[in-house]
Design a protein around this motif. Structure first.
Motif, PDB file in Angstrom:
ATOM      1  N   ALA A 142       0.735  -1.222  -0.064  1.00  0.00           N
ATOM      2  CA  ALA A 142       0.027   0.063   0.048  1.00  0.00           C
ATOM      3  C   ALA A 142       0.764   1.288  -0.017  1.00  0.00           C
ATOM      4  O   ALA A 142       0.882   2.285  -0.831  1.00  0.00           O
ATOM      5  CB  ALA A 142      -1.131   0.054   1.114  1.00  0.00           C
ATOM      6  N   ILE A 143       1.806   1.255   0.802  1.00  0.00           N
ATOM      7  CA  ILE A 143       2.689   2.273   0.877  1.00  0.00           C
ATOM      8  C   ILE A 143       3.516   2.648  -0.490  1.00  0.00           C
ATOM      9  O   ILE A 143       3.668   3.667  -1.116  1.00  0.00           O
ATOM     10  CB  ILE A 143       3.950   2.402   2.082  1.00  0.00           C
ATOM     11  N   GLY A 144       3.981   1.581  -1.106  1.00  0.00           N
ATOM     12  CA  GLY A 144       4.668   1.643  -2.343  1.00  0.00           C
ATOM     13  C   GLY A 144       3.715   2.152  -3.547  1.00  0.00           C
ATOM     14  O   GLY A 144       4.339   2.829  -4.247  1.00  0.00           O
ATOM     15  N   THR A 145       2.556   1.720  -3.482  1.00  0.00           N
ATOM     16  CA  THR A 145       1.718   1.983  -4.594  1.00  0.00           C
ATOM     17  C   THR A 145       1.658   3.670  -4.375  1.00  0.00           C
ATOM     18  O   THR A 145       1.472   4.487  -5.493  1.00  0.00           O
ATOM     19  CB  THR A 145       0.390   1.677  -4.319  1.00  0.00           C
ATOM     20  N   ARG A 156      -6.110   2.970   5.494  1.00  0.00           N
ATOM     21  CA  ARG A 156      -6.730   3.062   6.946  1.00  0.00           C
ATOM     22  C   ARG A 156      -6.832   1.649   7.590  1.00  0.00           C
ATOM     23  O   ARG A 156      -6.906   1.431   8.784  1.00  0.00           O
ATOM     24  CB  ARG A 156      -7.813   3.992   7.276  1.00  0.00           C
ATOM     25  N   ALA A 157      -7.730   0.825   6.797  1.00  0.00           N
ATOM     26  CA  ALA A 157      -7.915  -0.514   7.060  1.00  0.00           C
ATOM     27  C   ALA A 157      -6.862  -1.282   7.671  1.00  0.00           C
ATOM     28  O   ALA A 157      -6.582  -1.933   8.639  1.00  0.00           O
ATOM     29  CB  ALA A 157      -8.786  -1.081   6.005  1.00  0.00           C
ATOM     30  N   ILE A 158      -5.612  -1.275   6.701  1.00  0.00           N
ATOM     31  CA  ILE A 158      -4.444  -1.971   7.039  1.00  0.00           C
ATOM     32  C   ILE A 158      -4.096  -1.405   8.572  1.00  0.00           C
ATOM     33  O   ILE A 158      -3.406  -2.097   9.183  1.00  0.00           O
ATOM     34  CB  ILE A 158      -3.599  -1.709   5.961  1.00  0.00           C
ATOM     35  N   ALA A 159      -3.833  -0.121   8.445  1.00  0.00           N
ATOM     36  CA  ALA A 159      -3.229   0.739   9.641  1.00  0.00           C
ATOM     37  C   ALA A 159      -4.153   0.242  10.928  1.00  0.00           C
ATOM     38  O   ALA A 159      -3.467  -0.036  12.112  1.00  0.00           O
ATOM     39  CB  ALA A 159      -3.330   2.202   9.613  1.00  0.00           C
TER      40      ALA A 159
END
Length: 755
Positions: free
Chosen positions: A138-141, A373-376
């Protein structure tokens, strides 16, 4: 921007052959556009940019340093500027090569308005590599969409001393946990087309007395068996494409100038063919701080010869000083060519050699999407550790709750040093955070519907002002329970209690926080101590006196809701300590990976036994372990297979982190009393059972023998499931066969089956 893929070696070499000396040097340096007063790197005031960006990049540019992450800039506006700058490099320089853009991304992309995830010790506490991989993707995207090509993360240093300020950037004190979680982050980030960078190669976390930049004295066995293990996994199993050299020296040899590590281990032993980047100003530090070079030209020569390819964040040593060394014949230009080839190869892999930037930059981008936010939220919830509990948690039906402490109603308390909030916004007052992040107080008020929630700060994080004690005590005295939210403030170079350059000489809670806890305890109101920290503190006293202790490690933008959910019972806690809670600073350095004499209980009057050990954590349900199945004999070149049945014996669903440990009873060198060799997070409904089988390659019990060869020796192993301090079911196996040498082709990863 071009499409990423494998590098075309013939193309890279042809391009090199057309380059002038100035064009070569341009590809191995960065440019960092800074303003006065911005202090986000050590001793950066010693260095100055000698030119504007346009003049600096007239022959091309290797790296553009942190165009999004140095000050608050609107991401869409900055992307438009970046695309225009890159088009200028393509059209206005002779070779037309764009710059590689790098940013920090340790707790999410370090840019204004970007999602901020839990800090790395929370990744370790979750024991969930798959979720960390999802976070990395997600960060990389987000990064790739903004034209960013390389992220300066993850940190895979193994924690050796919690006094060190950069503990909050690390994952755990166990090299296998660090290796699996760190490698998963690499896989996630690189799946999005962004190159990860391993930090800090190597030994940085093993500094004397836990002081930043302090000398490191690690023997070759500790280096090989503990400190290098996560780097090896992330490189060989994760395919990482960049490594950052560490600031430190090891036994007097500065890493930025050490060919044995940067070429011998990385290139010759492990076969790494990516780029080695300098830590910020690390090449100049060979002269300025370590005094192993007489001037910047000599520093550049040492670093280049050792295997550093790219000078970051600028070109203090690799520009004029390096050019002069080459022109005078003091340095072979072939060493520069070697670095340039690696830099061009990386750009080709990232699609930059074909990029024209004729496409439109993003016109809108959500850097804090619901998916982020769901991952966080999931990672924050899985990482909360319930360390102790007398039954007060989960909160039943309190009528009145007092929420007290310096971190109770402070948004920045949720974030680490390398978050944009504490890294950049702290020096740029007047800017909003740019995303929703409720404080613990706000989250508890939302969580505890119908409950009267009162608050008082009581004290600051780190001063001696007790003037707020009376208000805090009064609030607690009239409440059914007092939730005390204590801990750290992350900052840089002394501006915090945790973070880079924010080391501690003791491990008491900062300031007068312990005094505040004890003042509230004296009221007789049950105290739930919630720790929001970057390191573990010596809180054995609190485990004995508080109704419950909850440990979190800078849990990010969804962290307050996760804490509130655990306190209310909506979330069943499942985090496990990635770092032992220390007995005190006098017991340091300590690791659960100590040999028998490292315990000290019977041979010294000073105990090192921690109040809560690595791997510890409680739940609101209970789990029973039985039916351990482990083979009586395991080949030294084979696989240790262990199975256990785990049953949720409580009345609610929960996650158990099944952990497998071994102890080598007799070795040619001393072995740790416990060593994690595998784990698996398992969700079980009430009454449900599962058989968990871990397949452990014997590489996991390998070590460096007296001749410093990594081997698996025959002999007896104690094997147990549980935590390192509590053996729930145990058995034995015997490693049989010849001494087995371990190589880079040996399997390193424990796999699991759940049925």
């Amino acid at each position: 921007m071009g499409r990423a893929g494998a590098a075309d070696e013939a193309r890279v070499l042809e391009l090199l052959g057309r380059m002038t000396l100035d064009e070569k040097i341009a590809q191995v340096v960065g440019f960092w556009e800074k303003e006065d007063g911005e202090a986000v790197a050590p001793l950066q005031g010693e260095f100055f940019e000698a030119a504007t960006l346009d003049s600096f990049a007239k022959d091309g540019l290797g790296h553009l340093t942190r165009p999004y992450g140095t000050r608050p800039v609107d991401p869409v506006e900055r992307a438009a500027w970046l695309w225009e700058f890159q088009r200028g490099l393509v059209t206005n320089t002779r070779l037309g090569i764009p710059a590689l853009v790098h940013e920090e991304c340790l707790t999410g992309l370090s840019a204004w308005k970007a999602a901020t995830f839990p800090a790395p010790p929370s990744w370790g506490a979750a024991f969930d590599p798959e979720l960390v991989e999802e976070m990395g993707a997600a960060i990389g995207t987000s990064m790739r969409a903004l034209g960013i090509h390389q992220g300066l993360a993850p940190v895979v240093d193994v924690v050796r001393d919690p006094r060190w300020g950069r503990v909050e950037e690390c994952i755990a004190e166990d090299p296998y946990l660090v290796g699996t979680v760190g490698t998963s982050y690499v896989r996630g980030l690189q799946s999005a087309g962004v190159h990860a960078t391993l930090k800090h190669f190597v030994g940085y976390s093993n500094s004397r007395a836990g002081r930043n930049f302090a000398p490191v004295h690690a023997g070759p066995r500790e280096l090989a068996d503990v400190l290098l293990v996560p780097f090896e996994m992330a490189l060989l199993d994760g395919g990482v494409r960049s490594v950052m050299a560490a600031y430190n020296e090891i036994d007097g040899v500065a890493v930025h100038g050490d060919p044995a590590l940067l070429t011998g281990v990385l290139r010759h032993q492990w076969g790494f063919d990516g780029t080695v980047v300098a830590d910020y100003f690390g090449i100049a530090f060979l002269q300025l701080l370590q005094r192993v070079a007489a001037d910047l030209g000599e520093a550049a020569s040492q670093a280049l010869a050792a295997g550093v390819d790219i000078e970051l964040p600028t070109g203090d040593a690799f520009l004029e000083p390096l050019k002069e060394r080459i022109r005078s014949g003091q340095l072979d230009e072939a060493l520069l060519d070697r670095a340039v080839v690696r830099a061009l190869r990386q750009k080709d892999e990232l699609g930059l050699l074909d990029a024209t930037f004729d496409d439109a930059p993003p016109s809108e981008i959500d850097l804090d999407s619901p998916a982020h936010r769901a991952i966080a939220r999931r990672l924050a919830e899985e990482s909360v550790v319930l360390v102790s509990n007398d039954g007060t948690l989960p909160l039943a039906t309190p009528r009145r709750v007092a929420v007290i402490g310096p971190n109770a109603d402070r948004q920045a308390a949720l974030f680490g040093c390398y978050s944009f909030v504490n890294h950049v916004l702290a020096q740029n007052p007047g800017y909003e955070v740019g995303f929703e992040a409720p404080t613990v107080l706000e989250a508890l008020r939302a969580e505890l519907v119908g409950v009267d929630v009162v608050s008082a700060s009581g004290c600051a994080v780190d001063d001696d002002d007790r003037s707020g004690f009376d208000e805090a005590v009064a609030a607690a005295s009239t409440s059914d329970v007092a939730v005390l939210v204590m801990g750290d403030h992350a900052g840089l170079f002394g501006r915090g209690t945790s973070g880079e350059g924010c080391d501690r000489d003791d491990l008491e809670l900062p300031g007068v926080q312990r005094d505040l806890v004890e003042a509230v305890l004296a009221t007789g109101t049950p105290v739930v101590l919630v720790l929001v920290t970057g390191r573990p503190y010596a809180v054995g006293w609190a485990l004995e006196s508080c109704a419950a202790v909850v440990q979190t490690f800078f849990p990010g933008e969804e962290g307050a809701a996760a804490i509130a959910g655990v306190l209310s019972g909506r979330v069943n806690p499942s985090g496990r300590l990635p770092l032992s809670l220390p007995r005190g600073a006098g017991a340091l350095p300590y690791s659960y990976l100590h040999p028998l004499l490292g315990e000290g209980d019977e041979v010294s009057n000073l105990s090192t036994t921690p109040p809560a050990e690595f791997g510890h954590g409680l739940s609101y349900t209970s789990f029973a372990y039985d039916v351990l199945d482990v083979a009586e004999a395991t080949p030294t070149d084979g696989e240790l297979r262990a199975t256990v049945r785990v049953t949720n014996t409580g009345d609610r669903a929960g996650d158990e982190v099944v952990q497998l440990y071994v102890h080598d009873l007799v070795g040619s060198v001393t072995r740790p009393v416990a060593q994690l060799v595998g784990f698996r997070r398992v969700h079980l409904e009430a009454g449900q059972s599962a058989l968990v089988t871990l397949h452990v390659p014997t590489t996991r019990v390998a070590f460096s023998d007296r001749a410093l060869n990594r081997v698996v020796e025959p002999g007896d192993l104690e094997v147990w499931f549980g935590t390192s301090s509590k053996r729930l079911v145990e058995g034995r196996t015997t490693l049989v066969g010849n001494v087995h040498p371990v190589t880079t082709s040996s399997p390193r990863w424990t796999t699991a089956e759940v049925r």
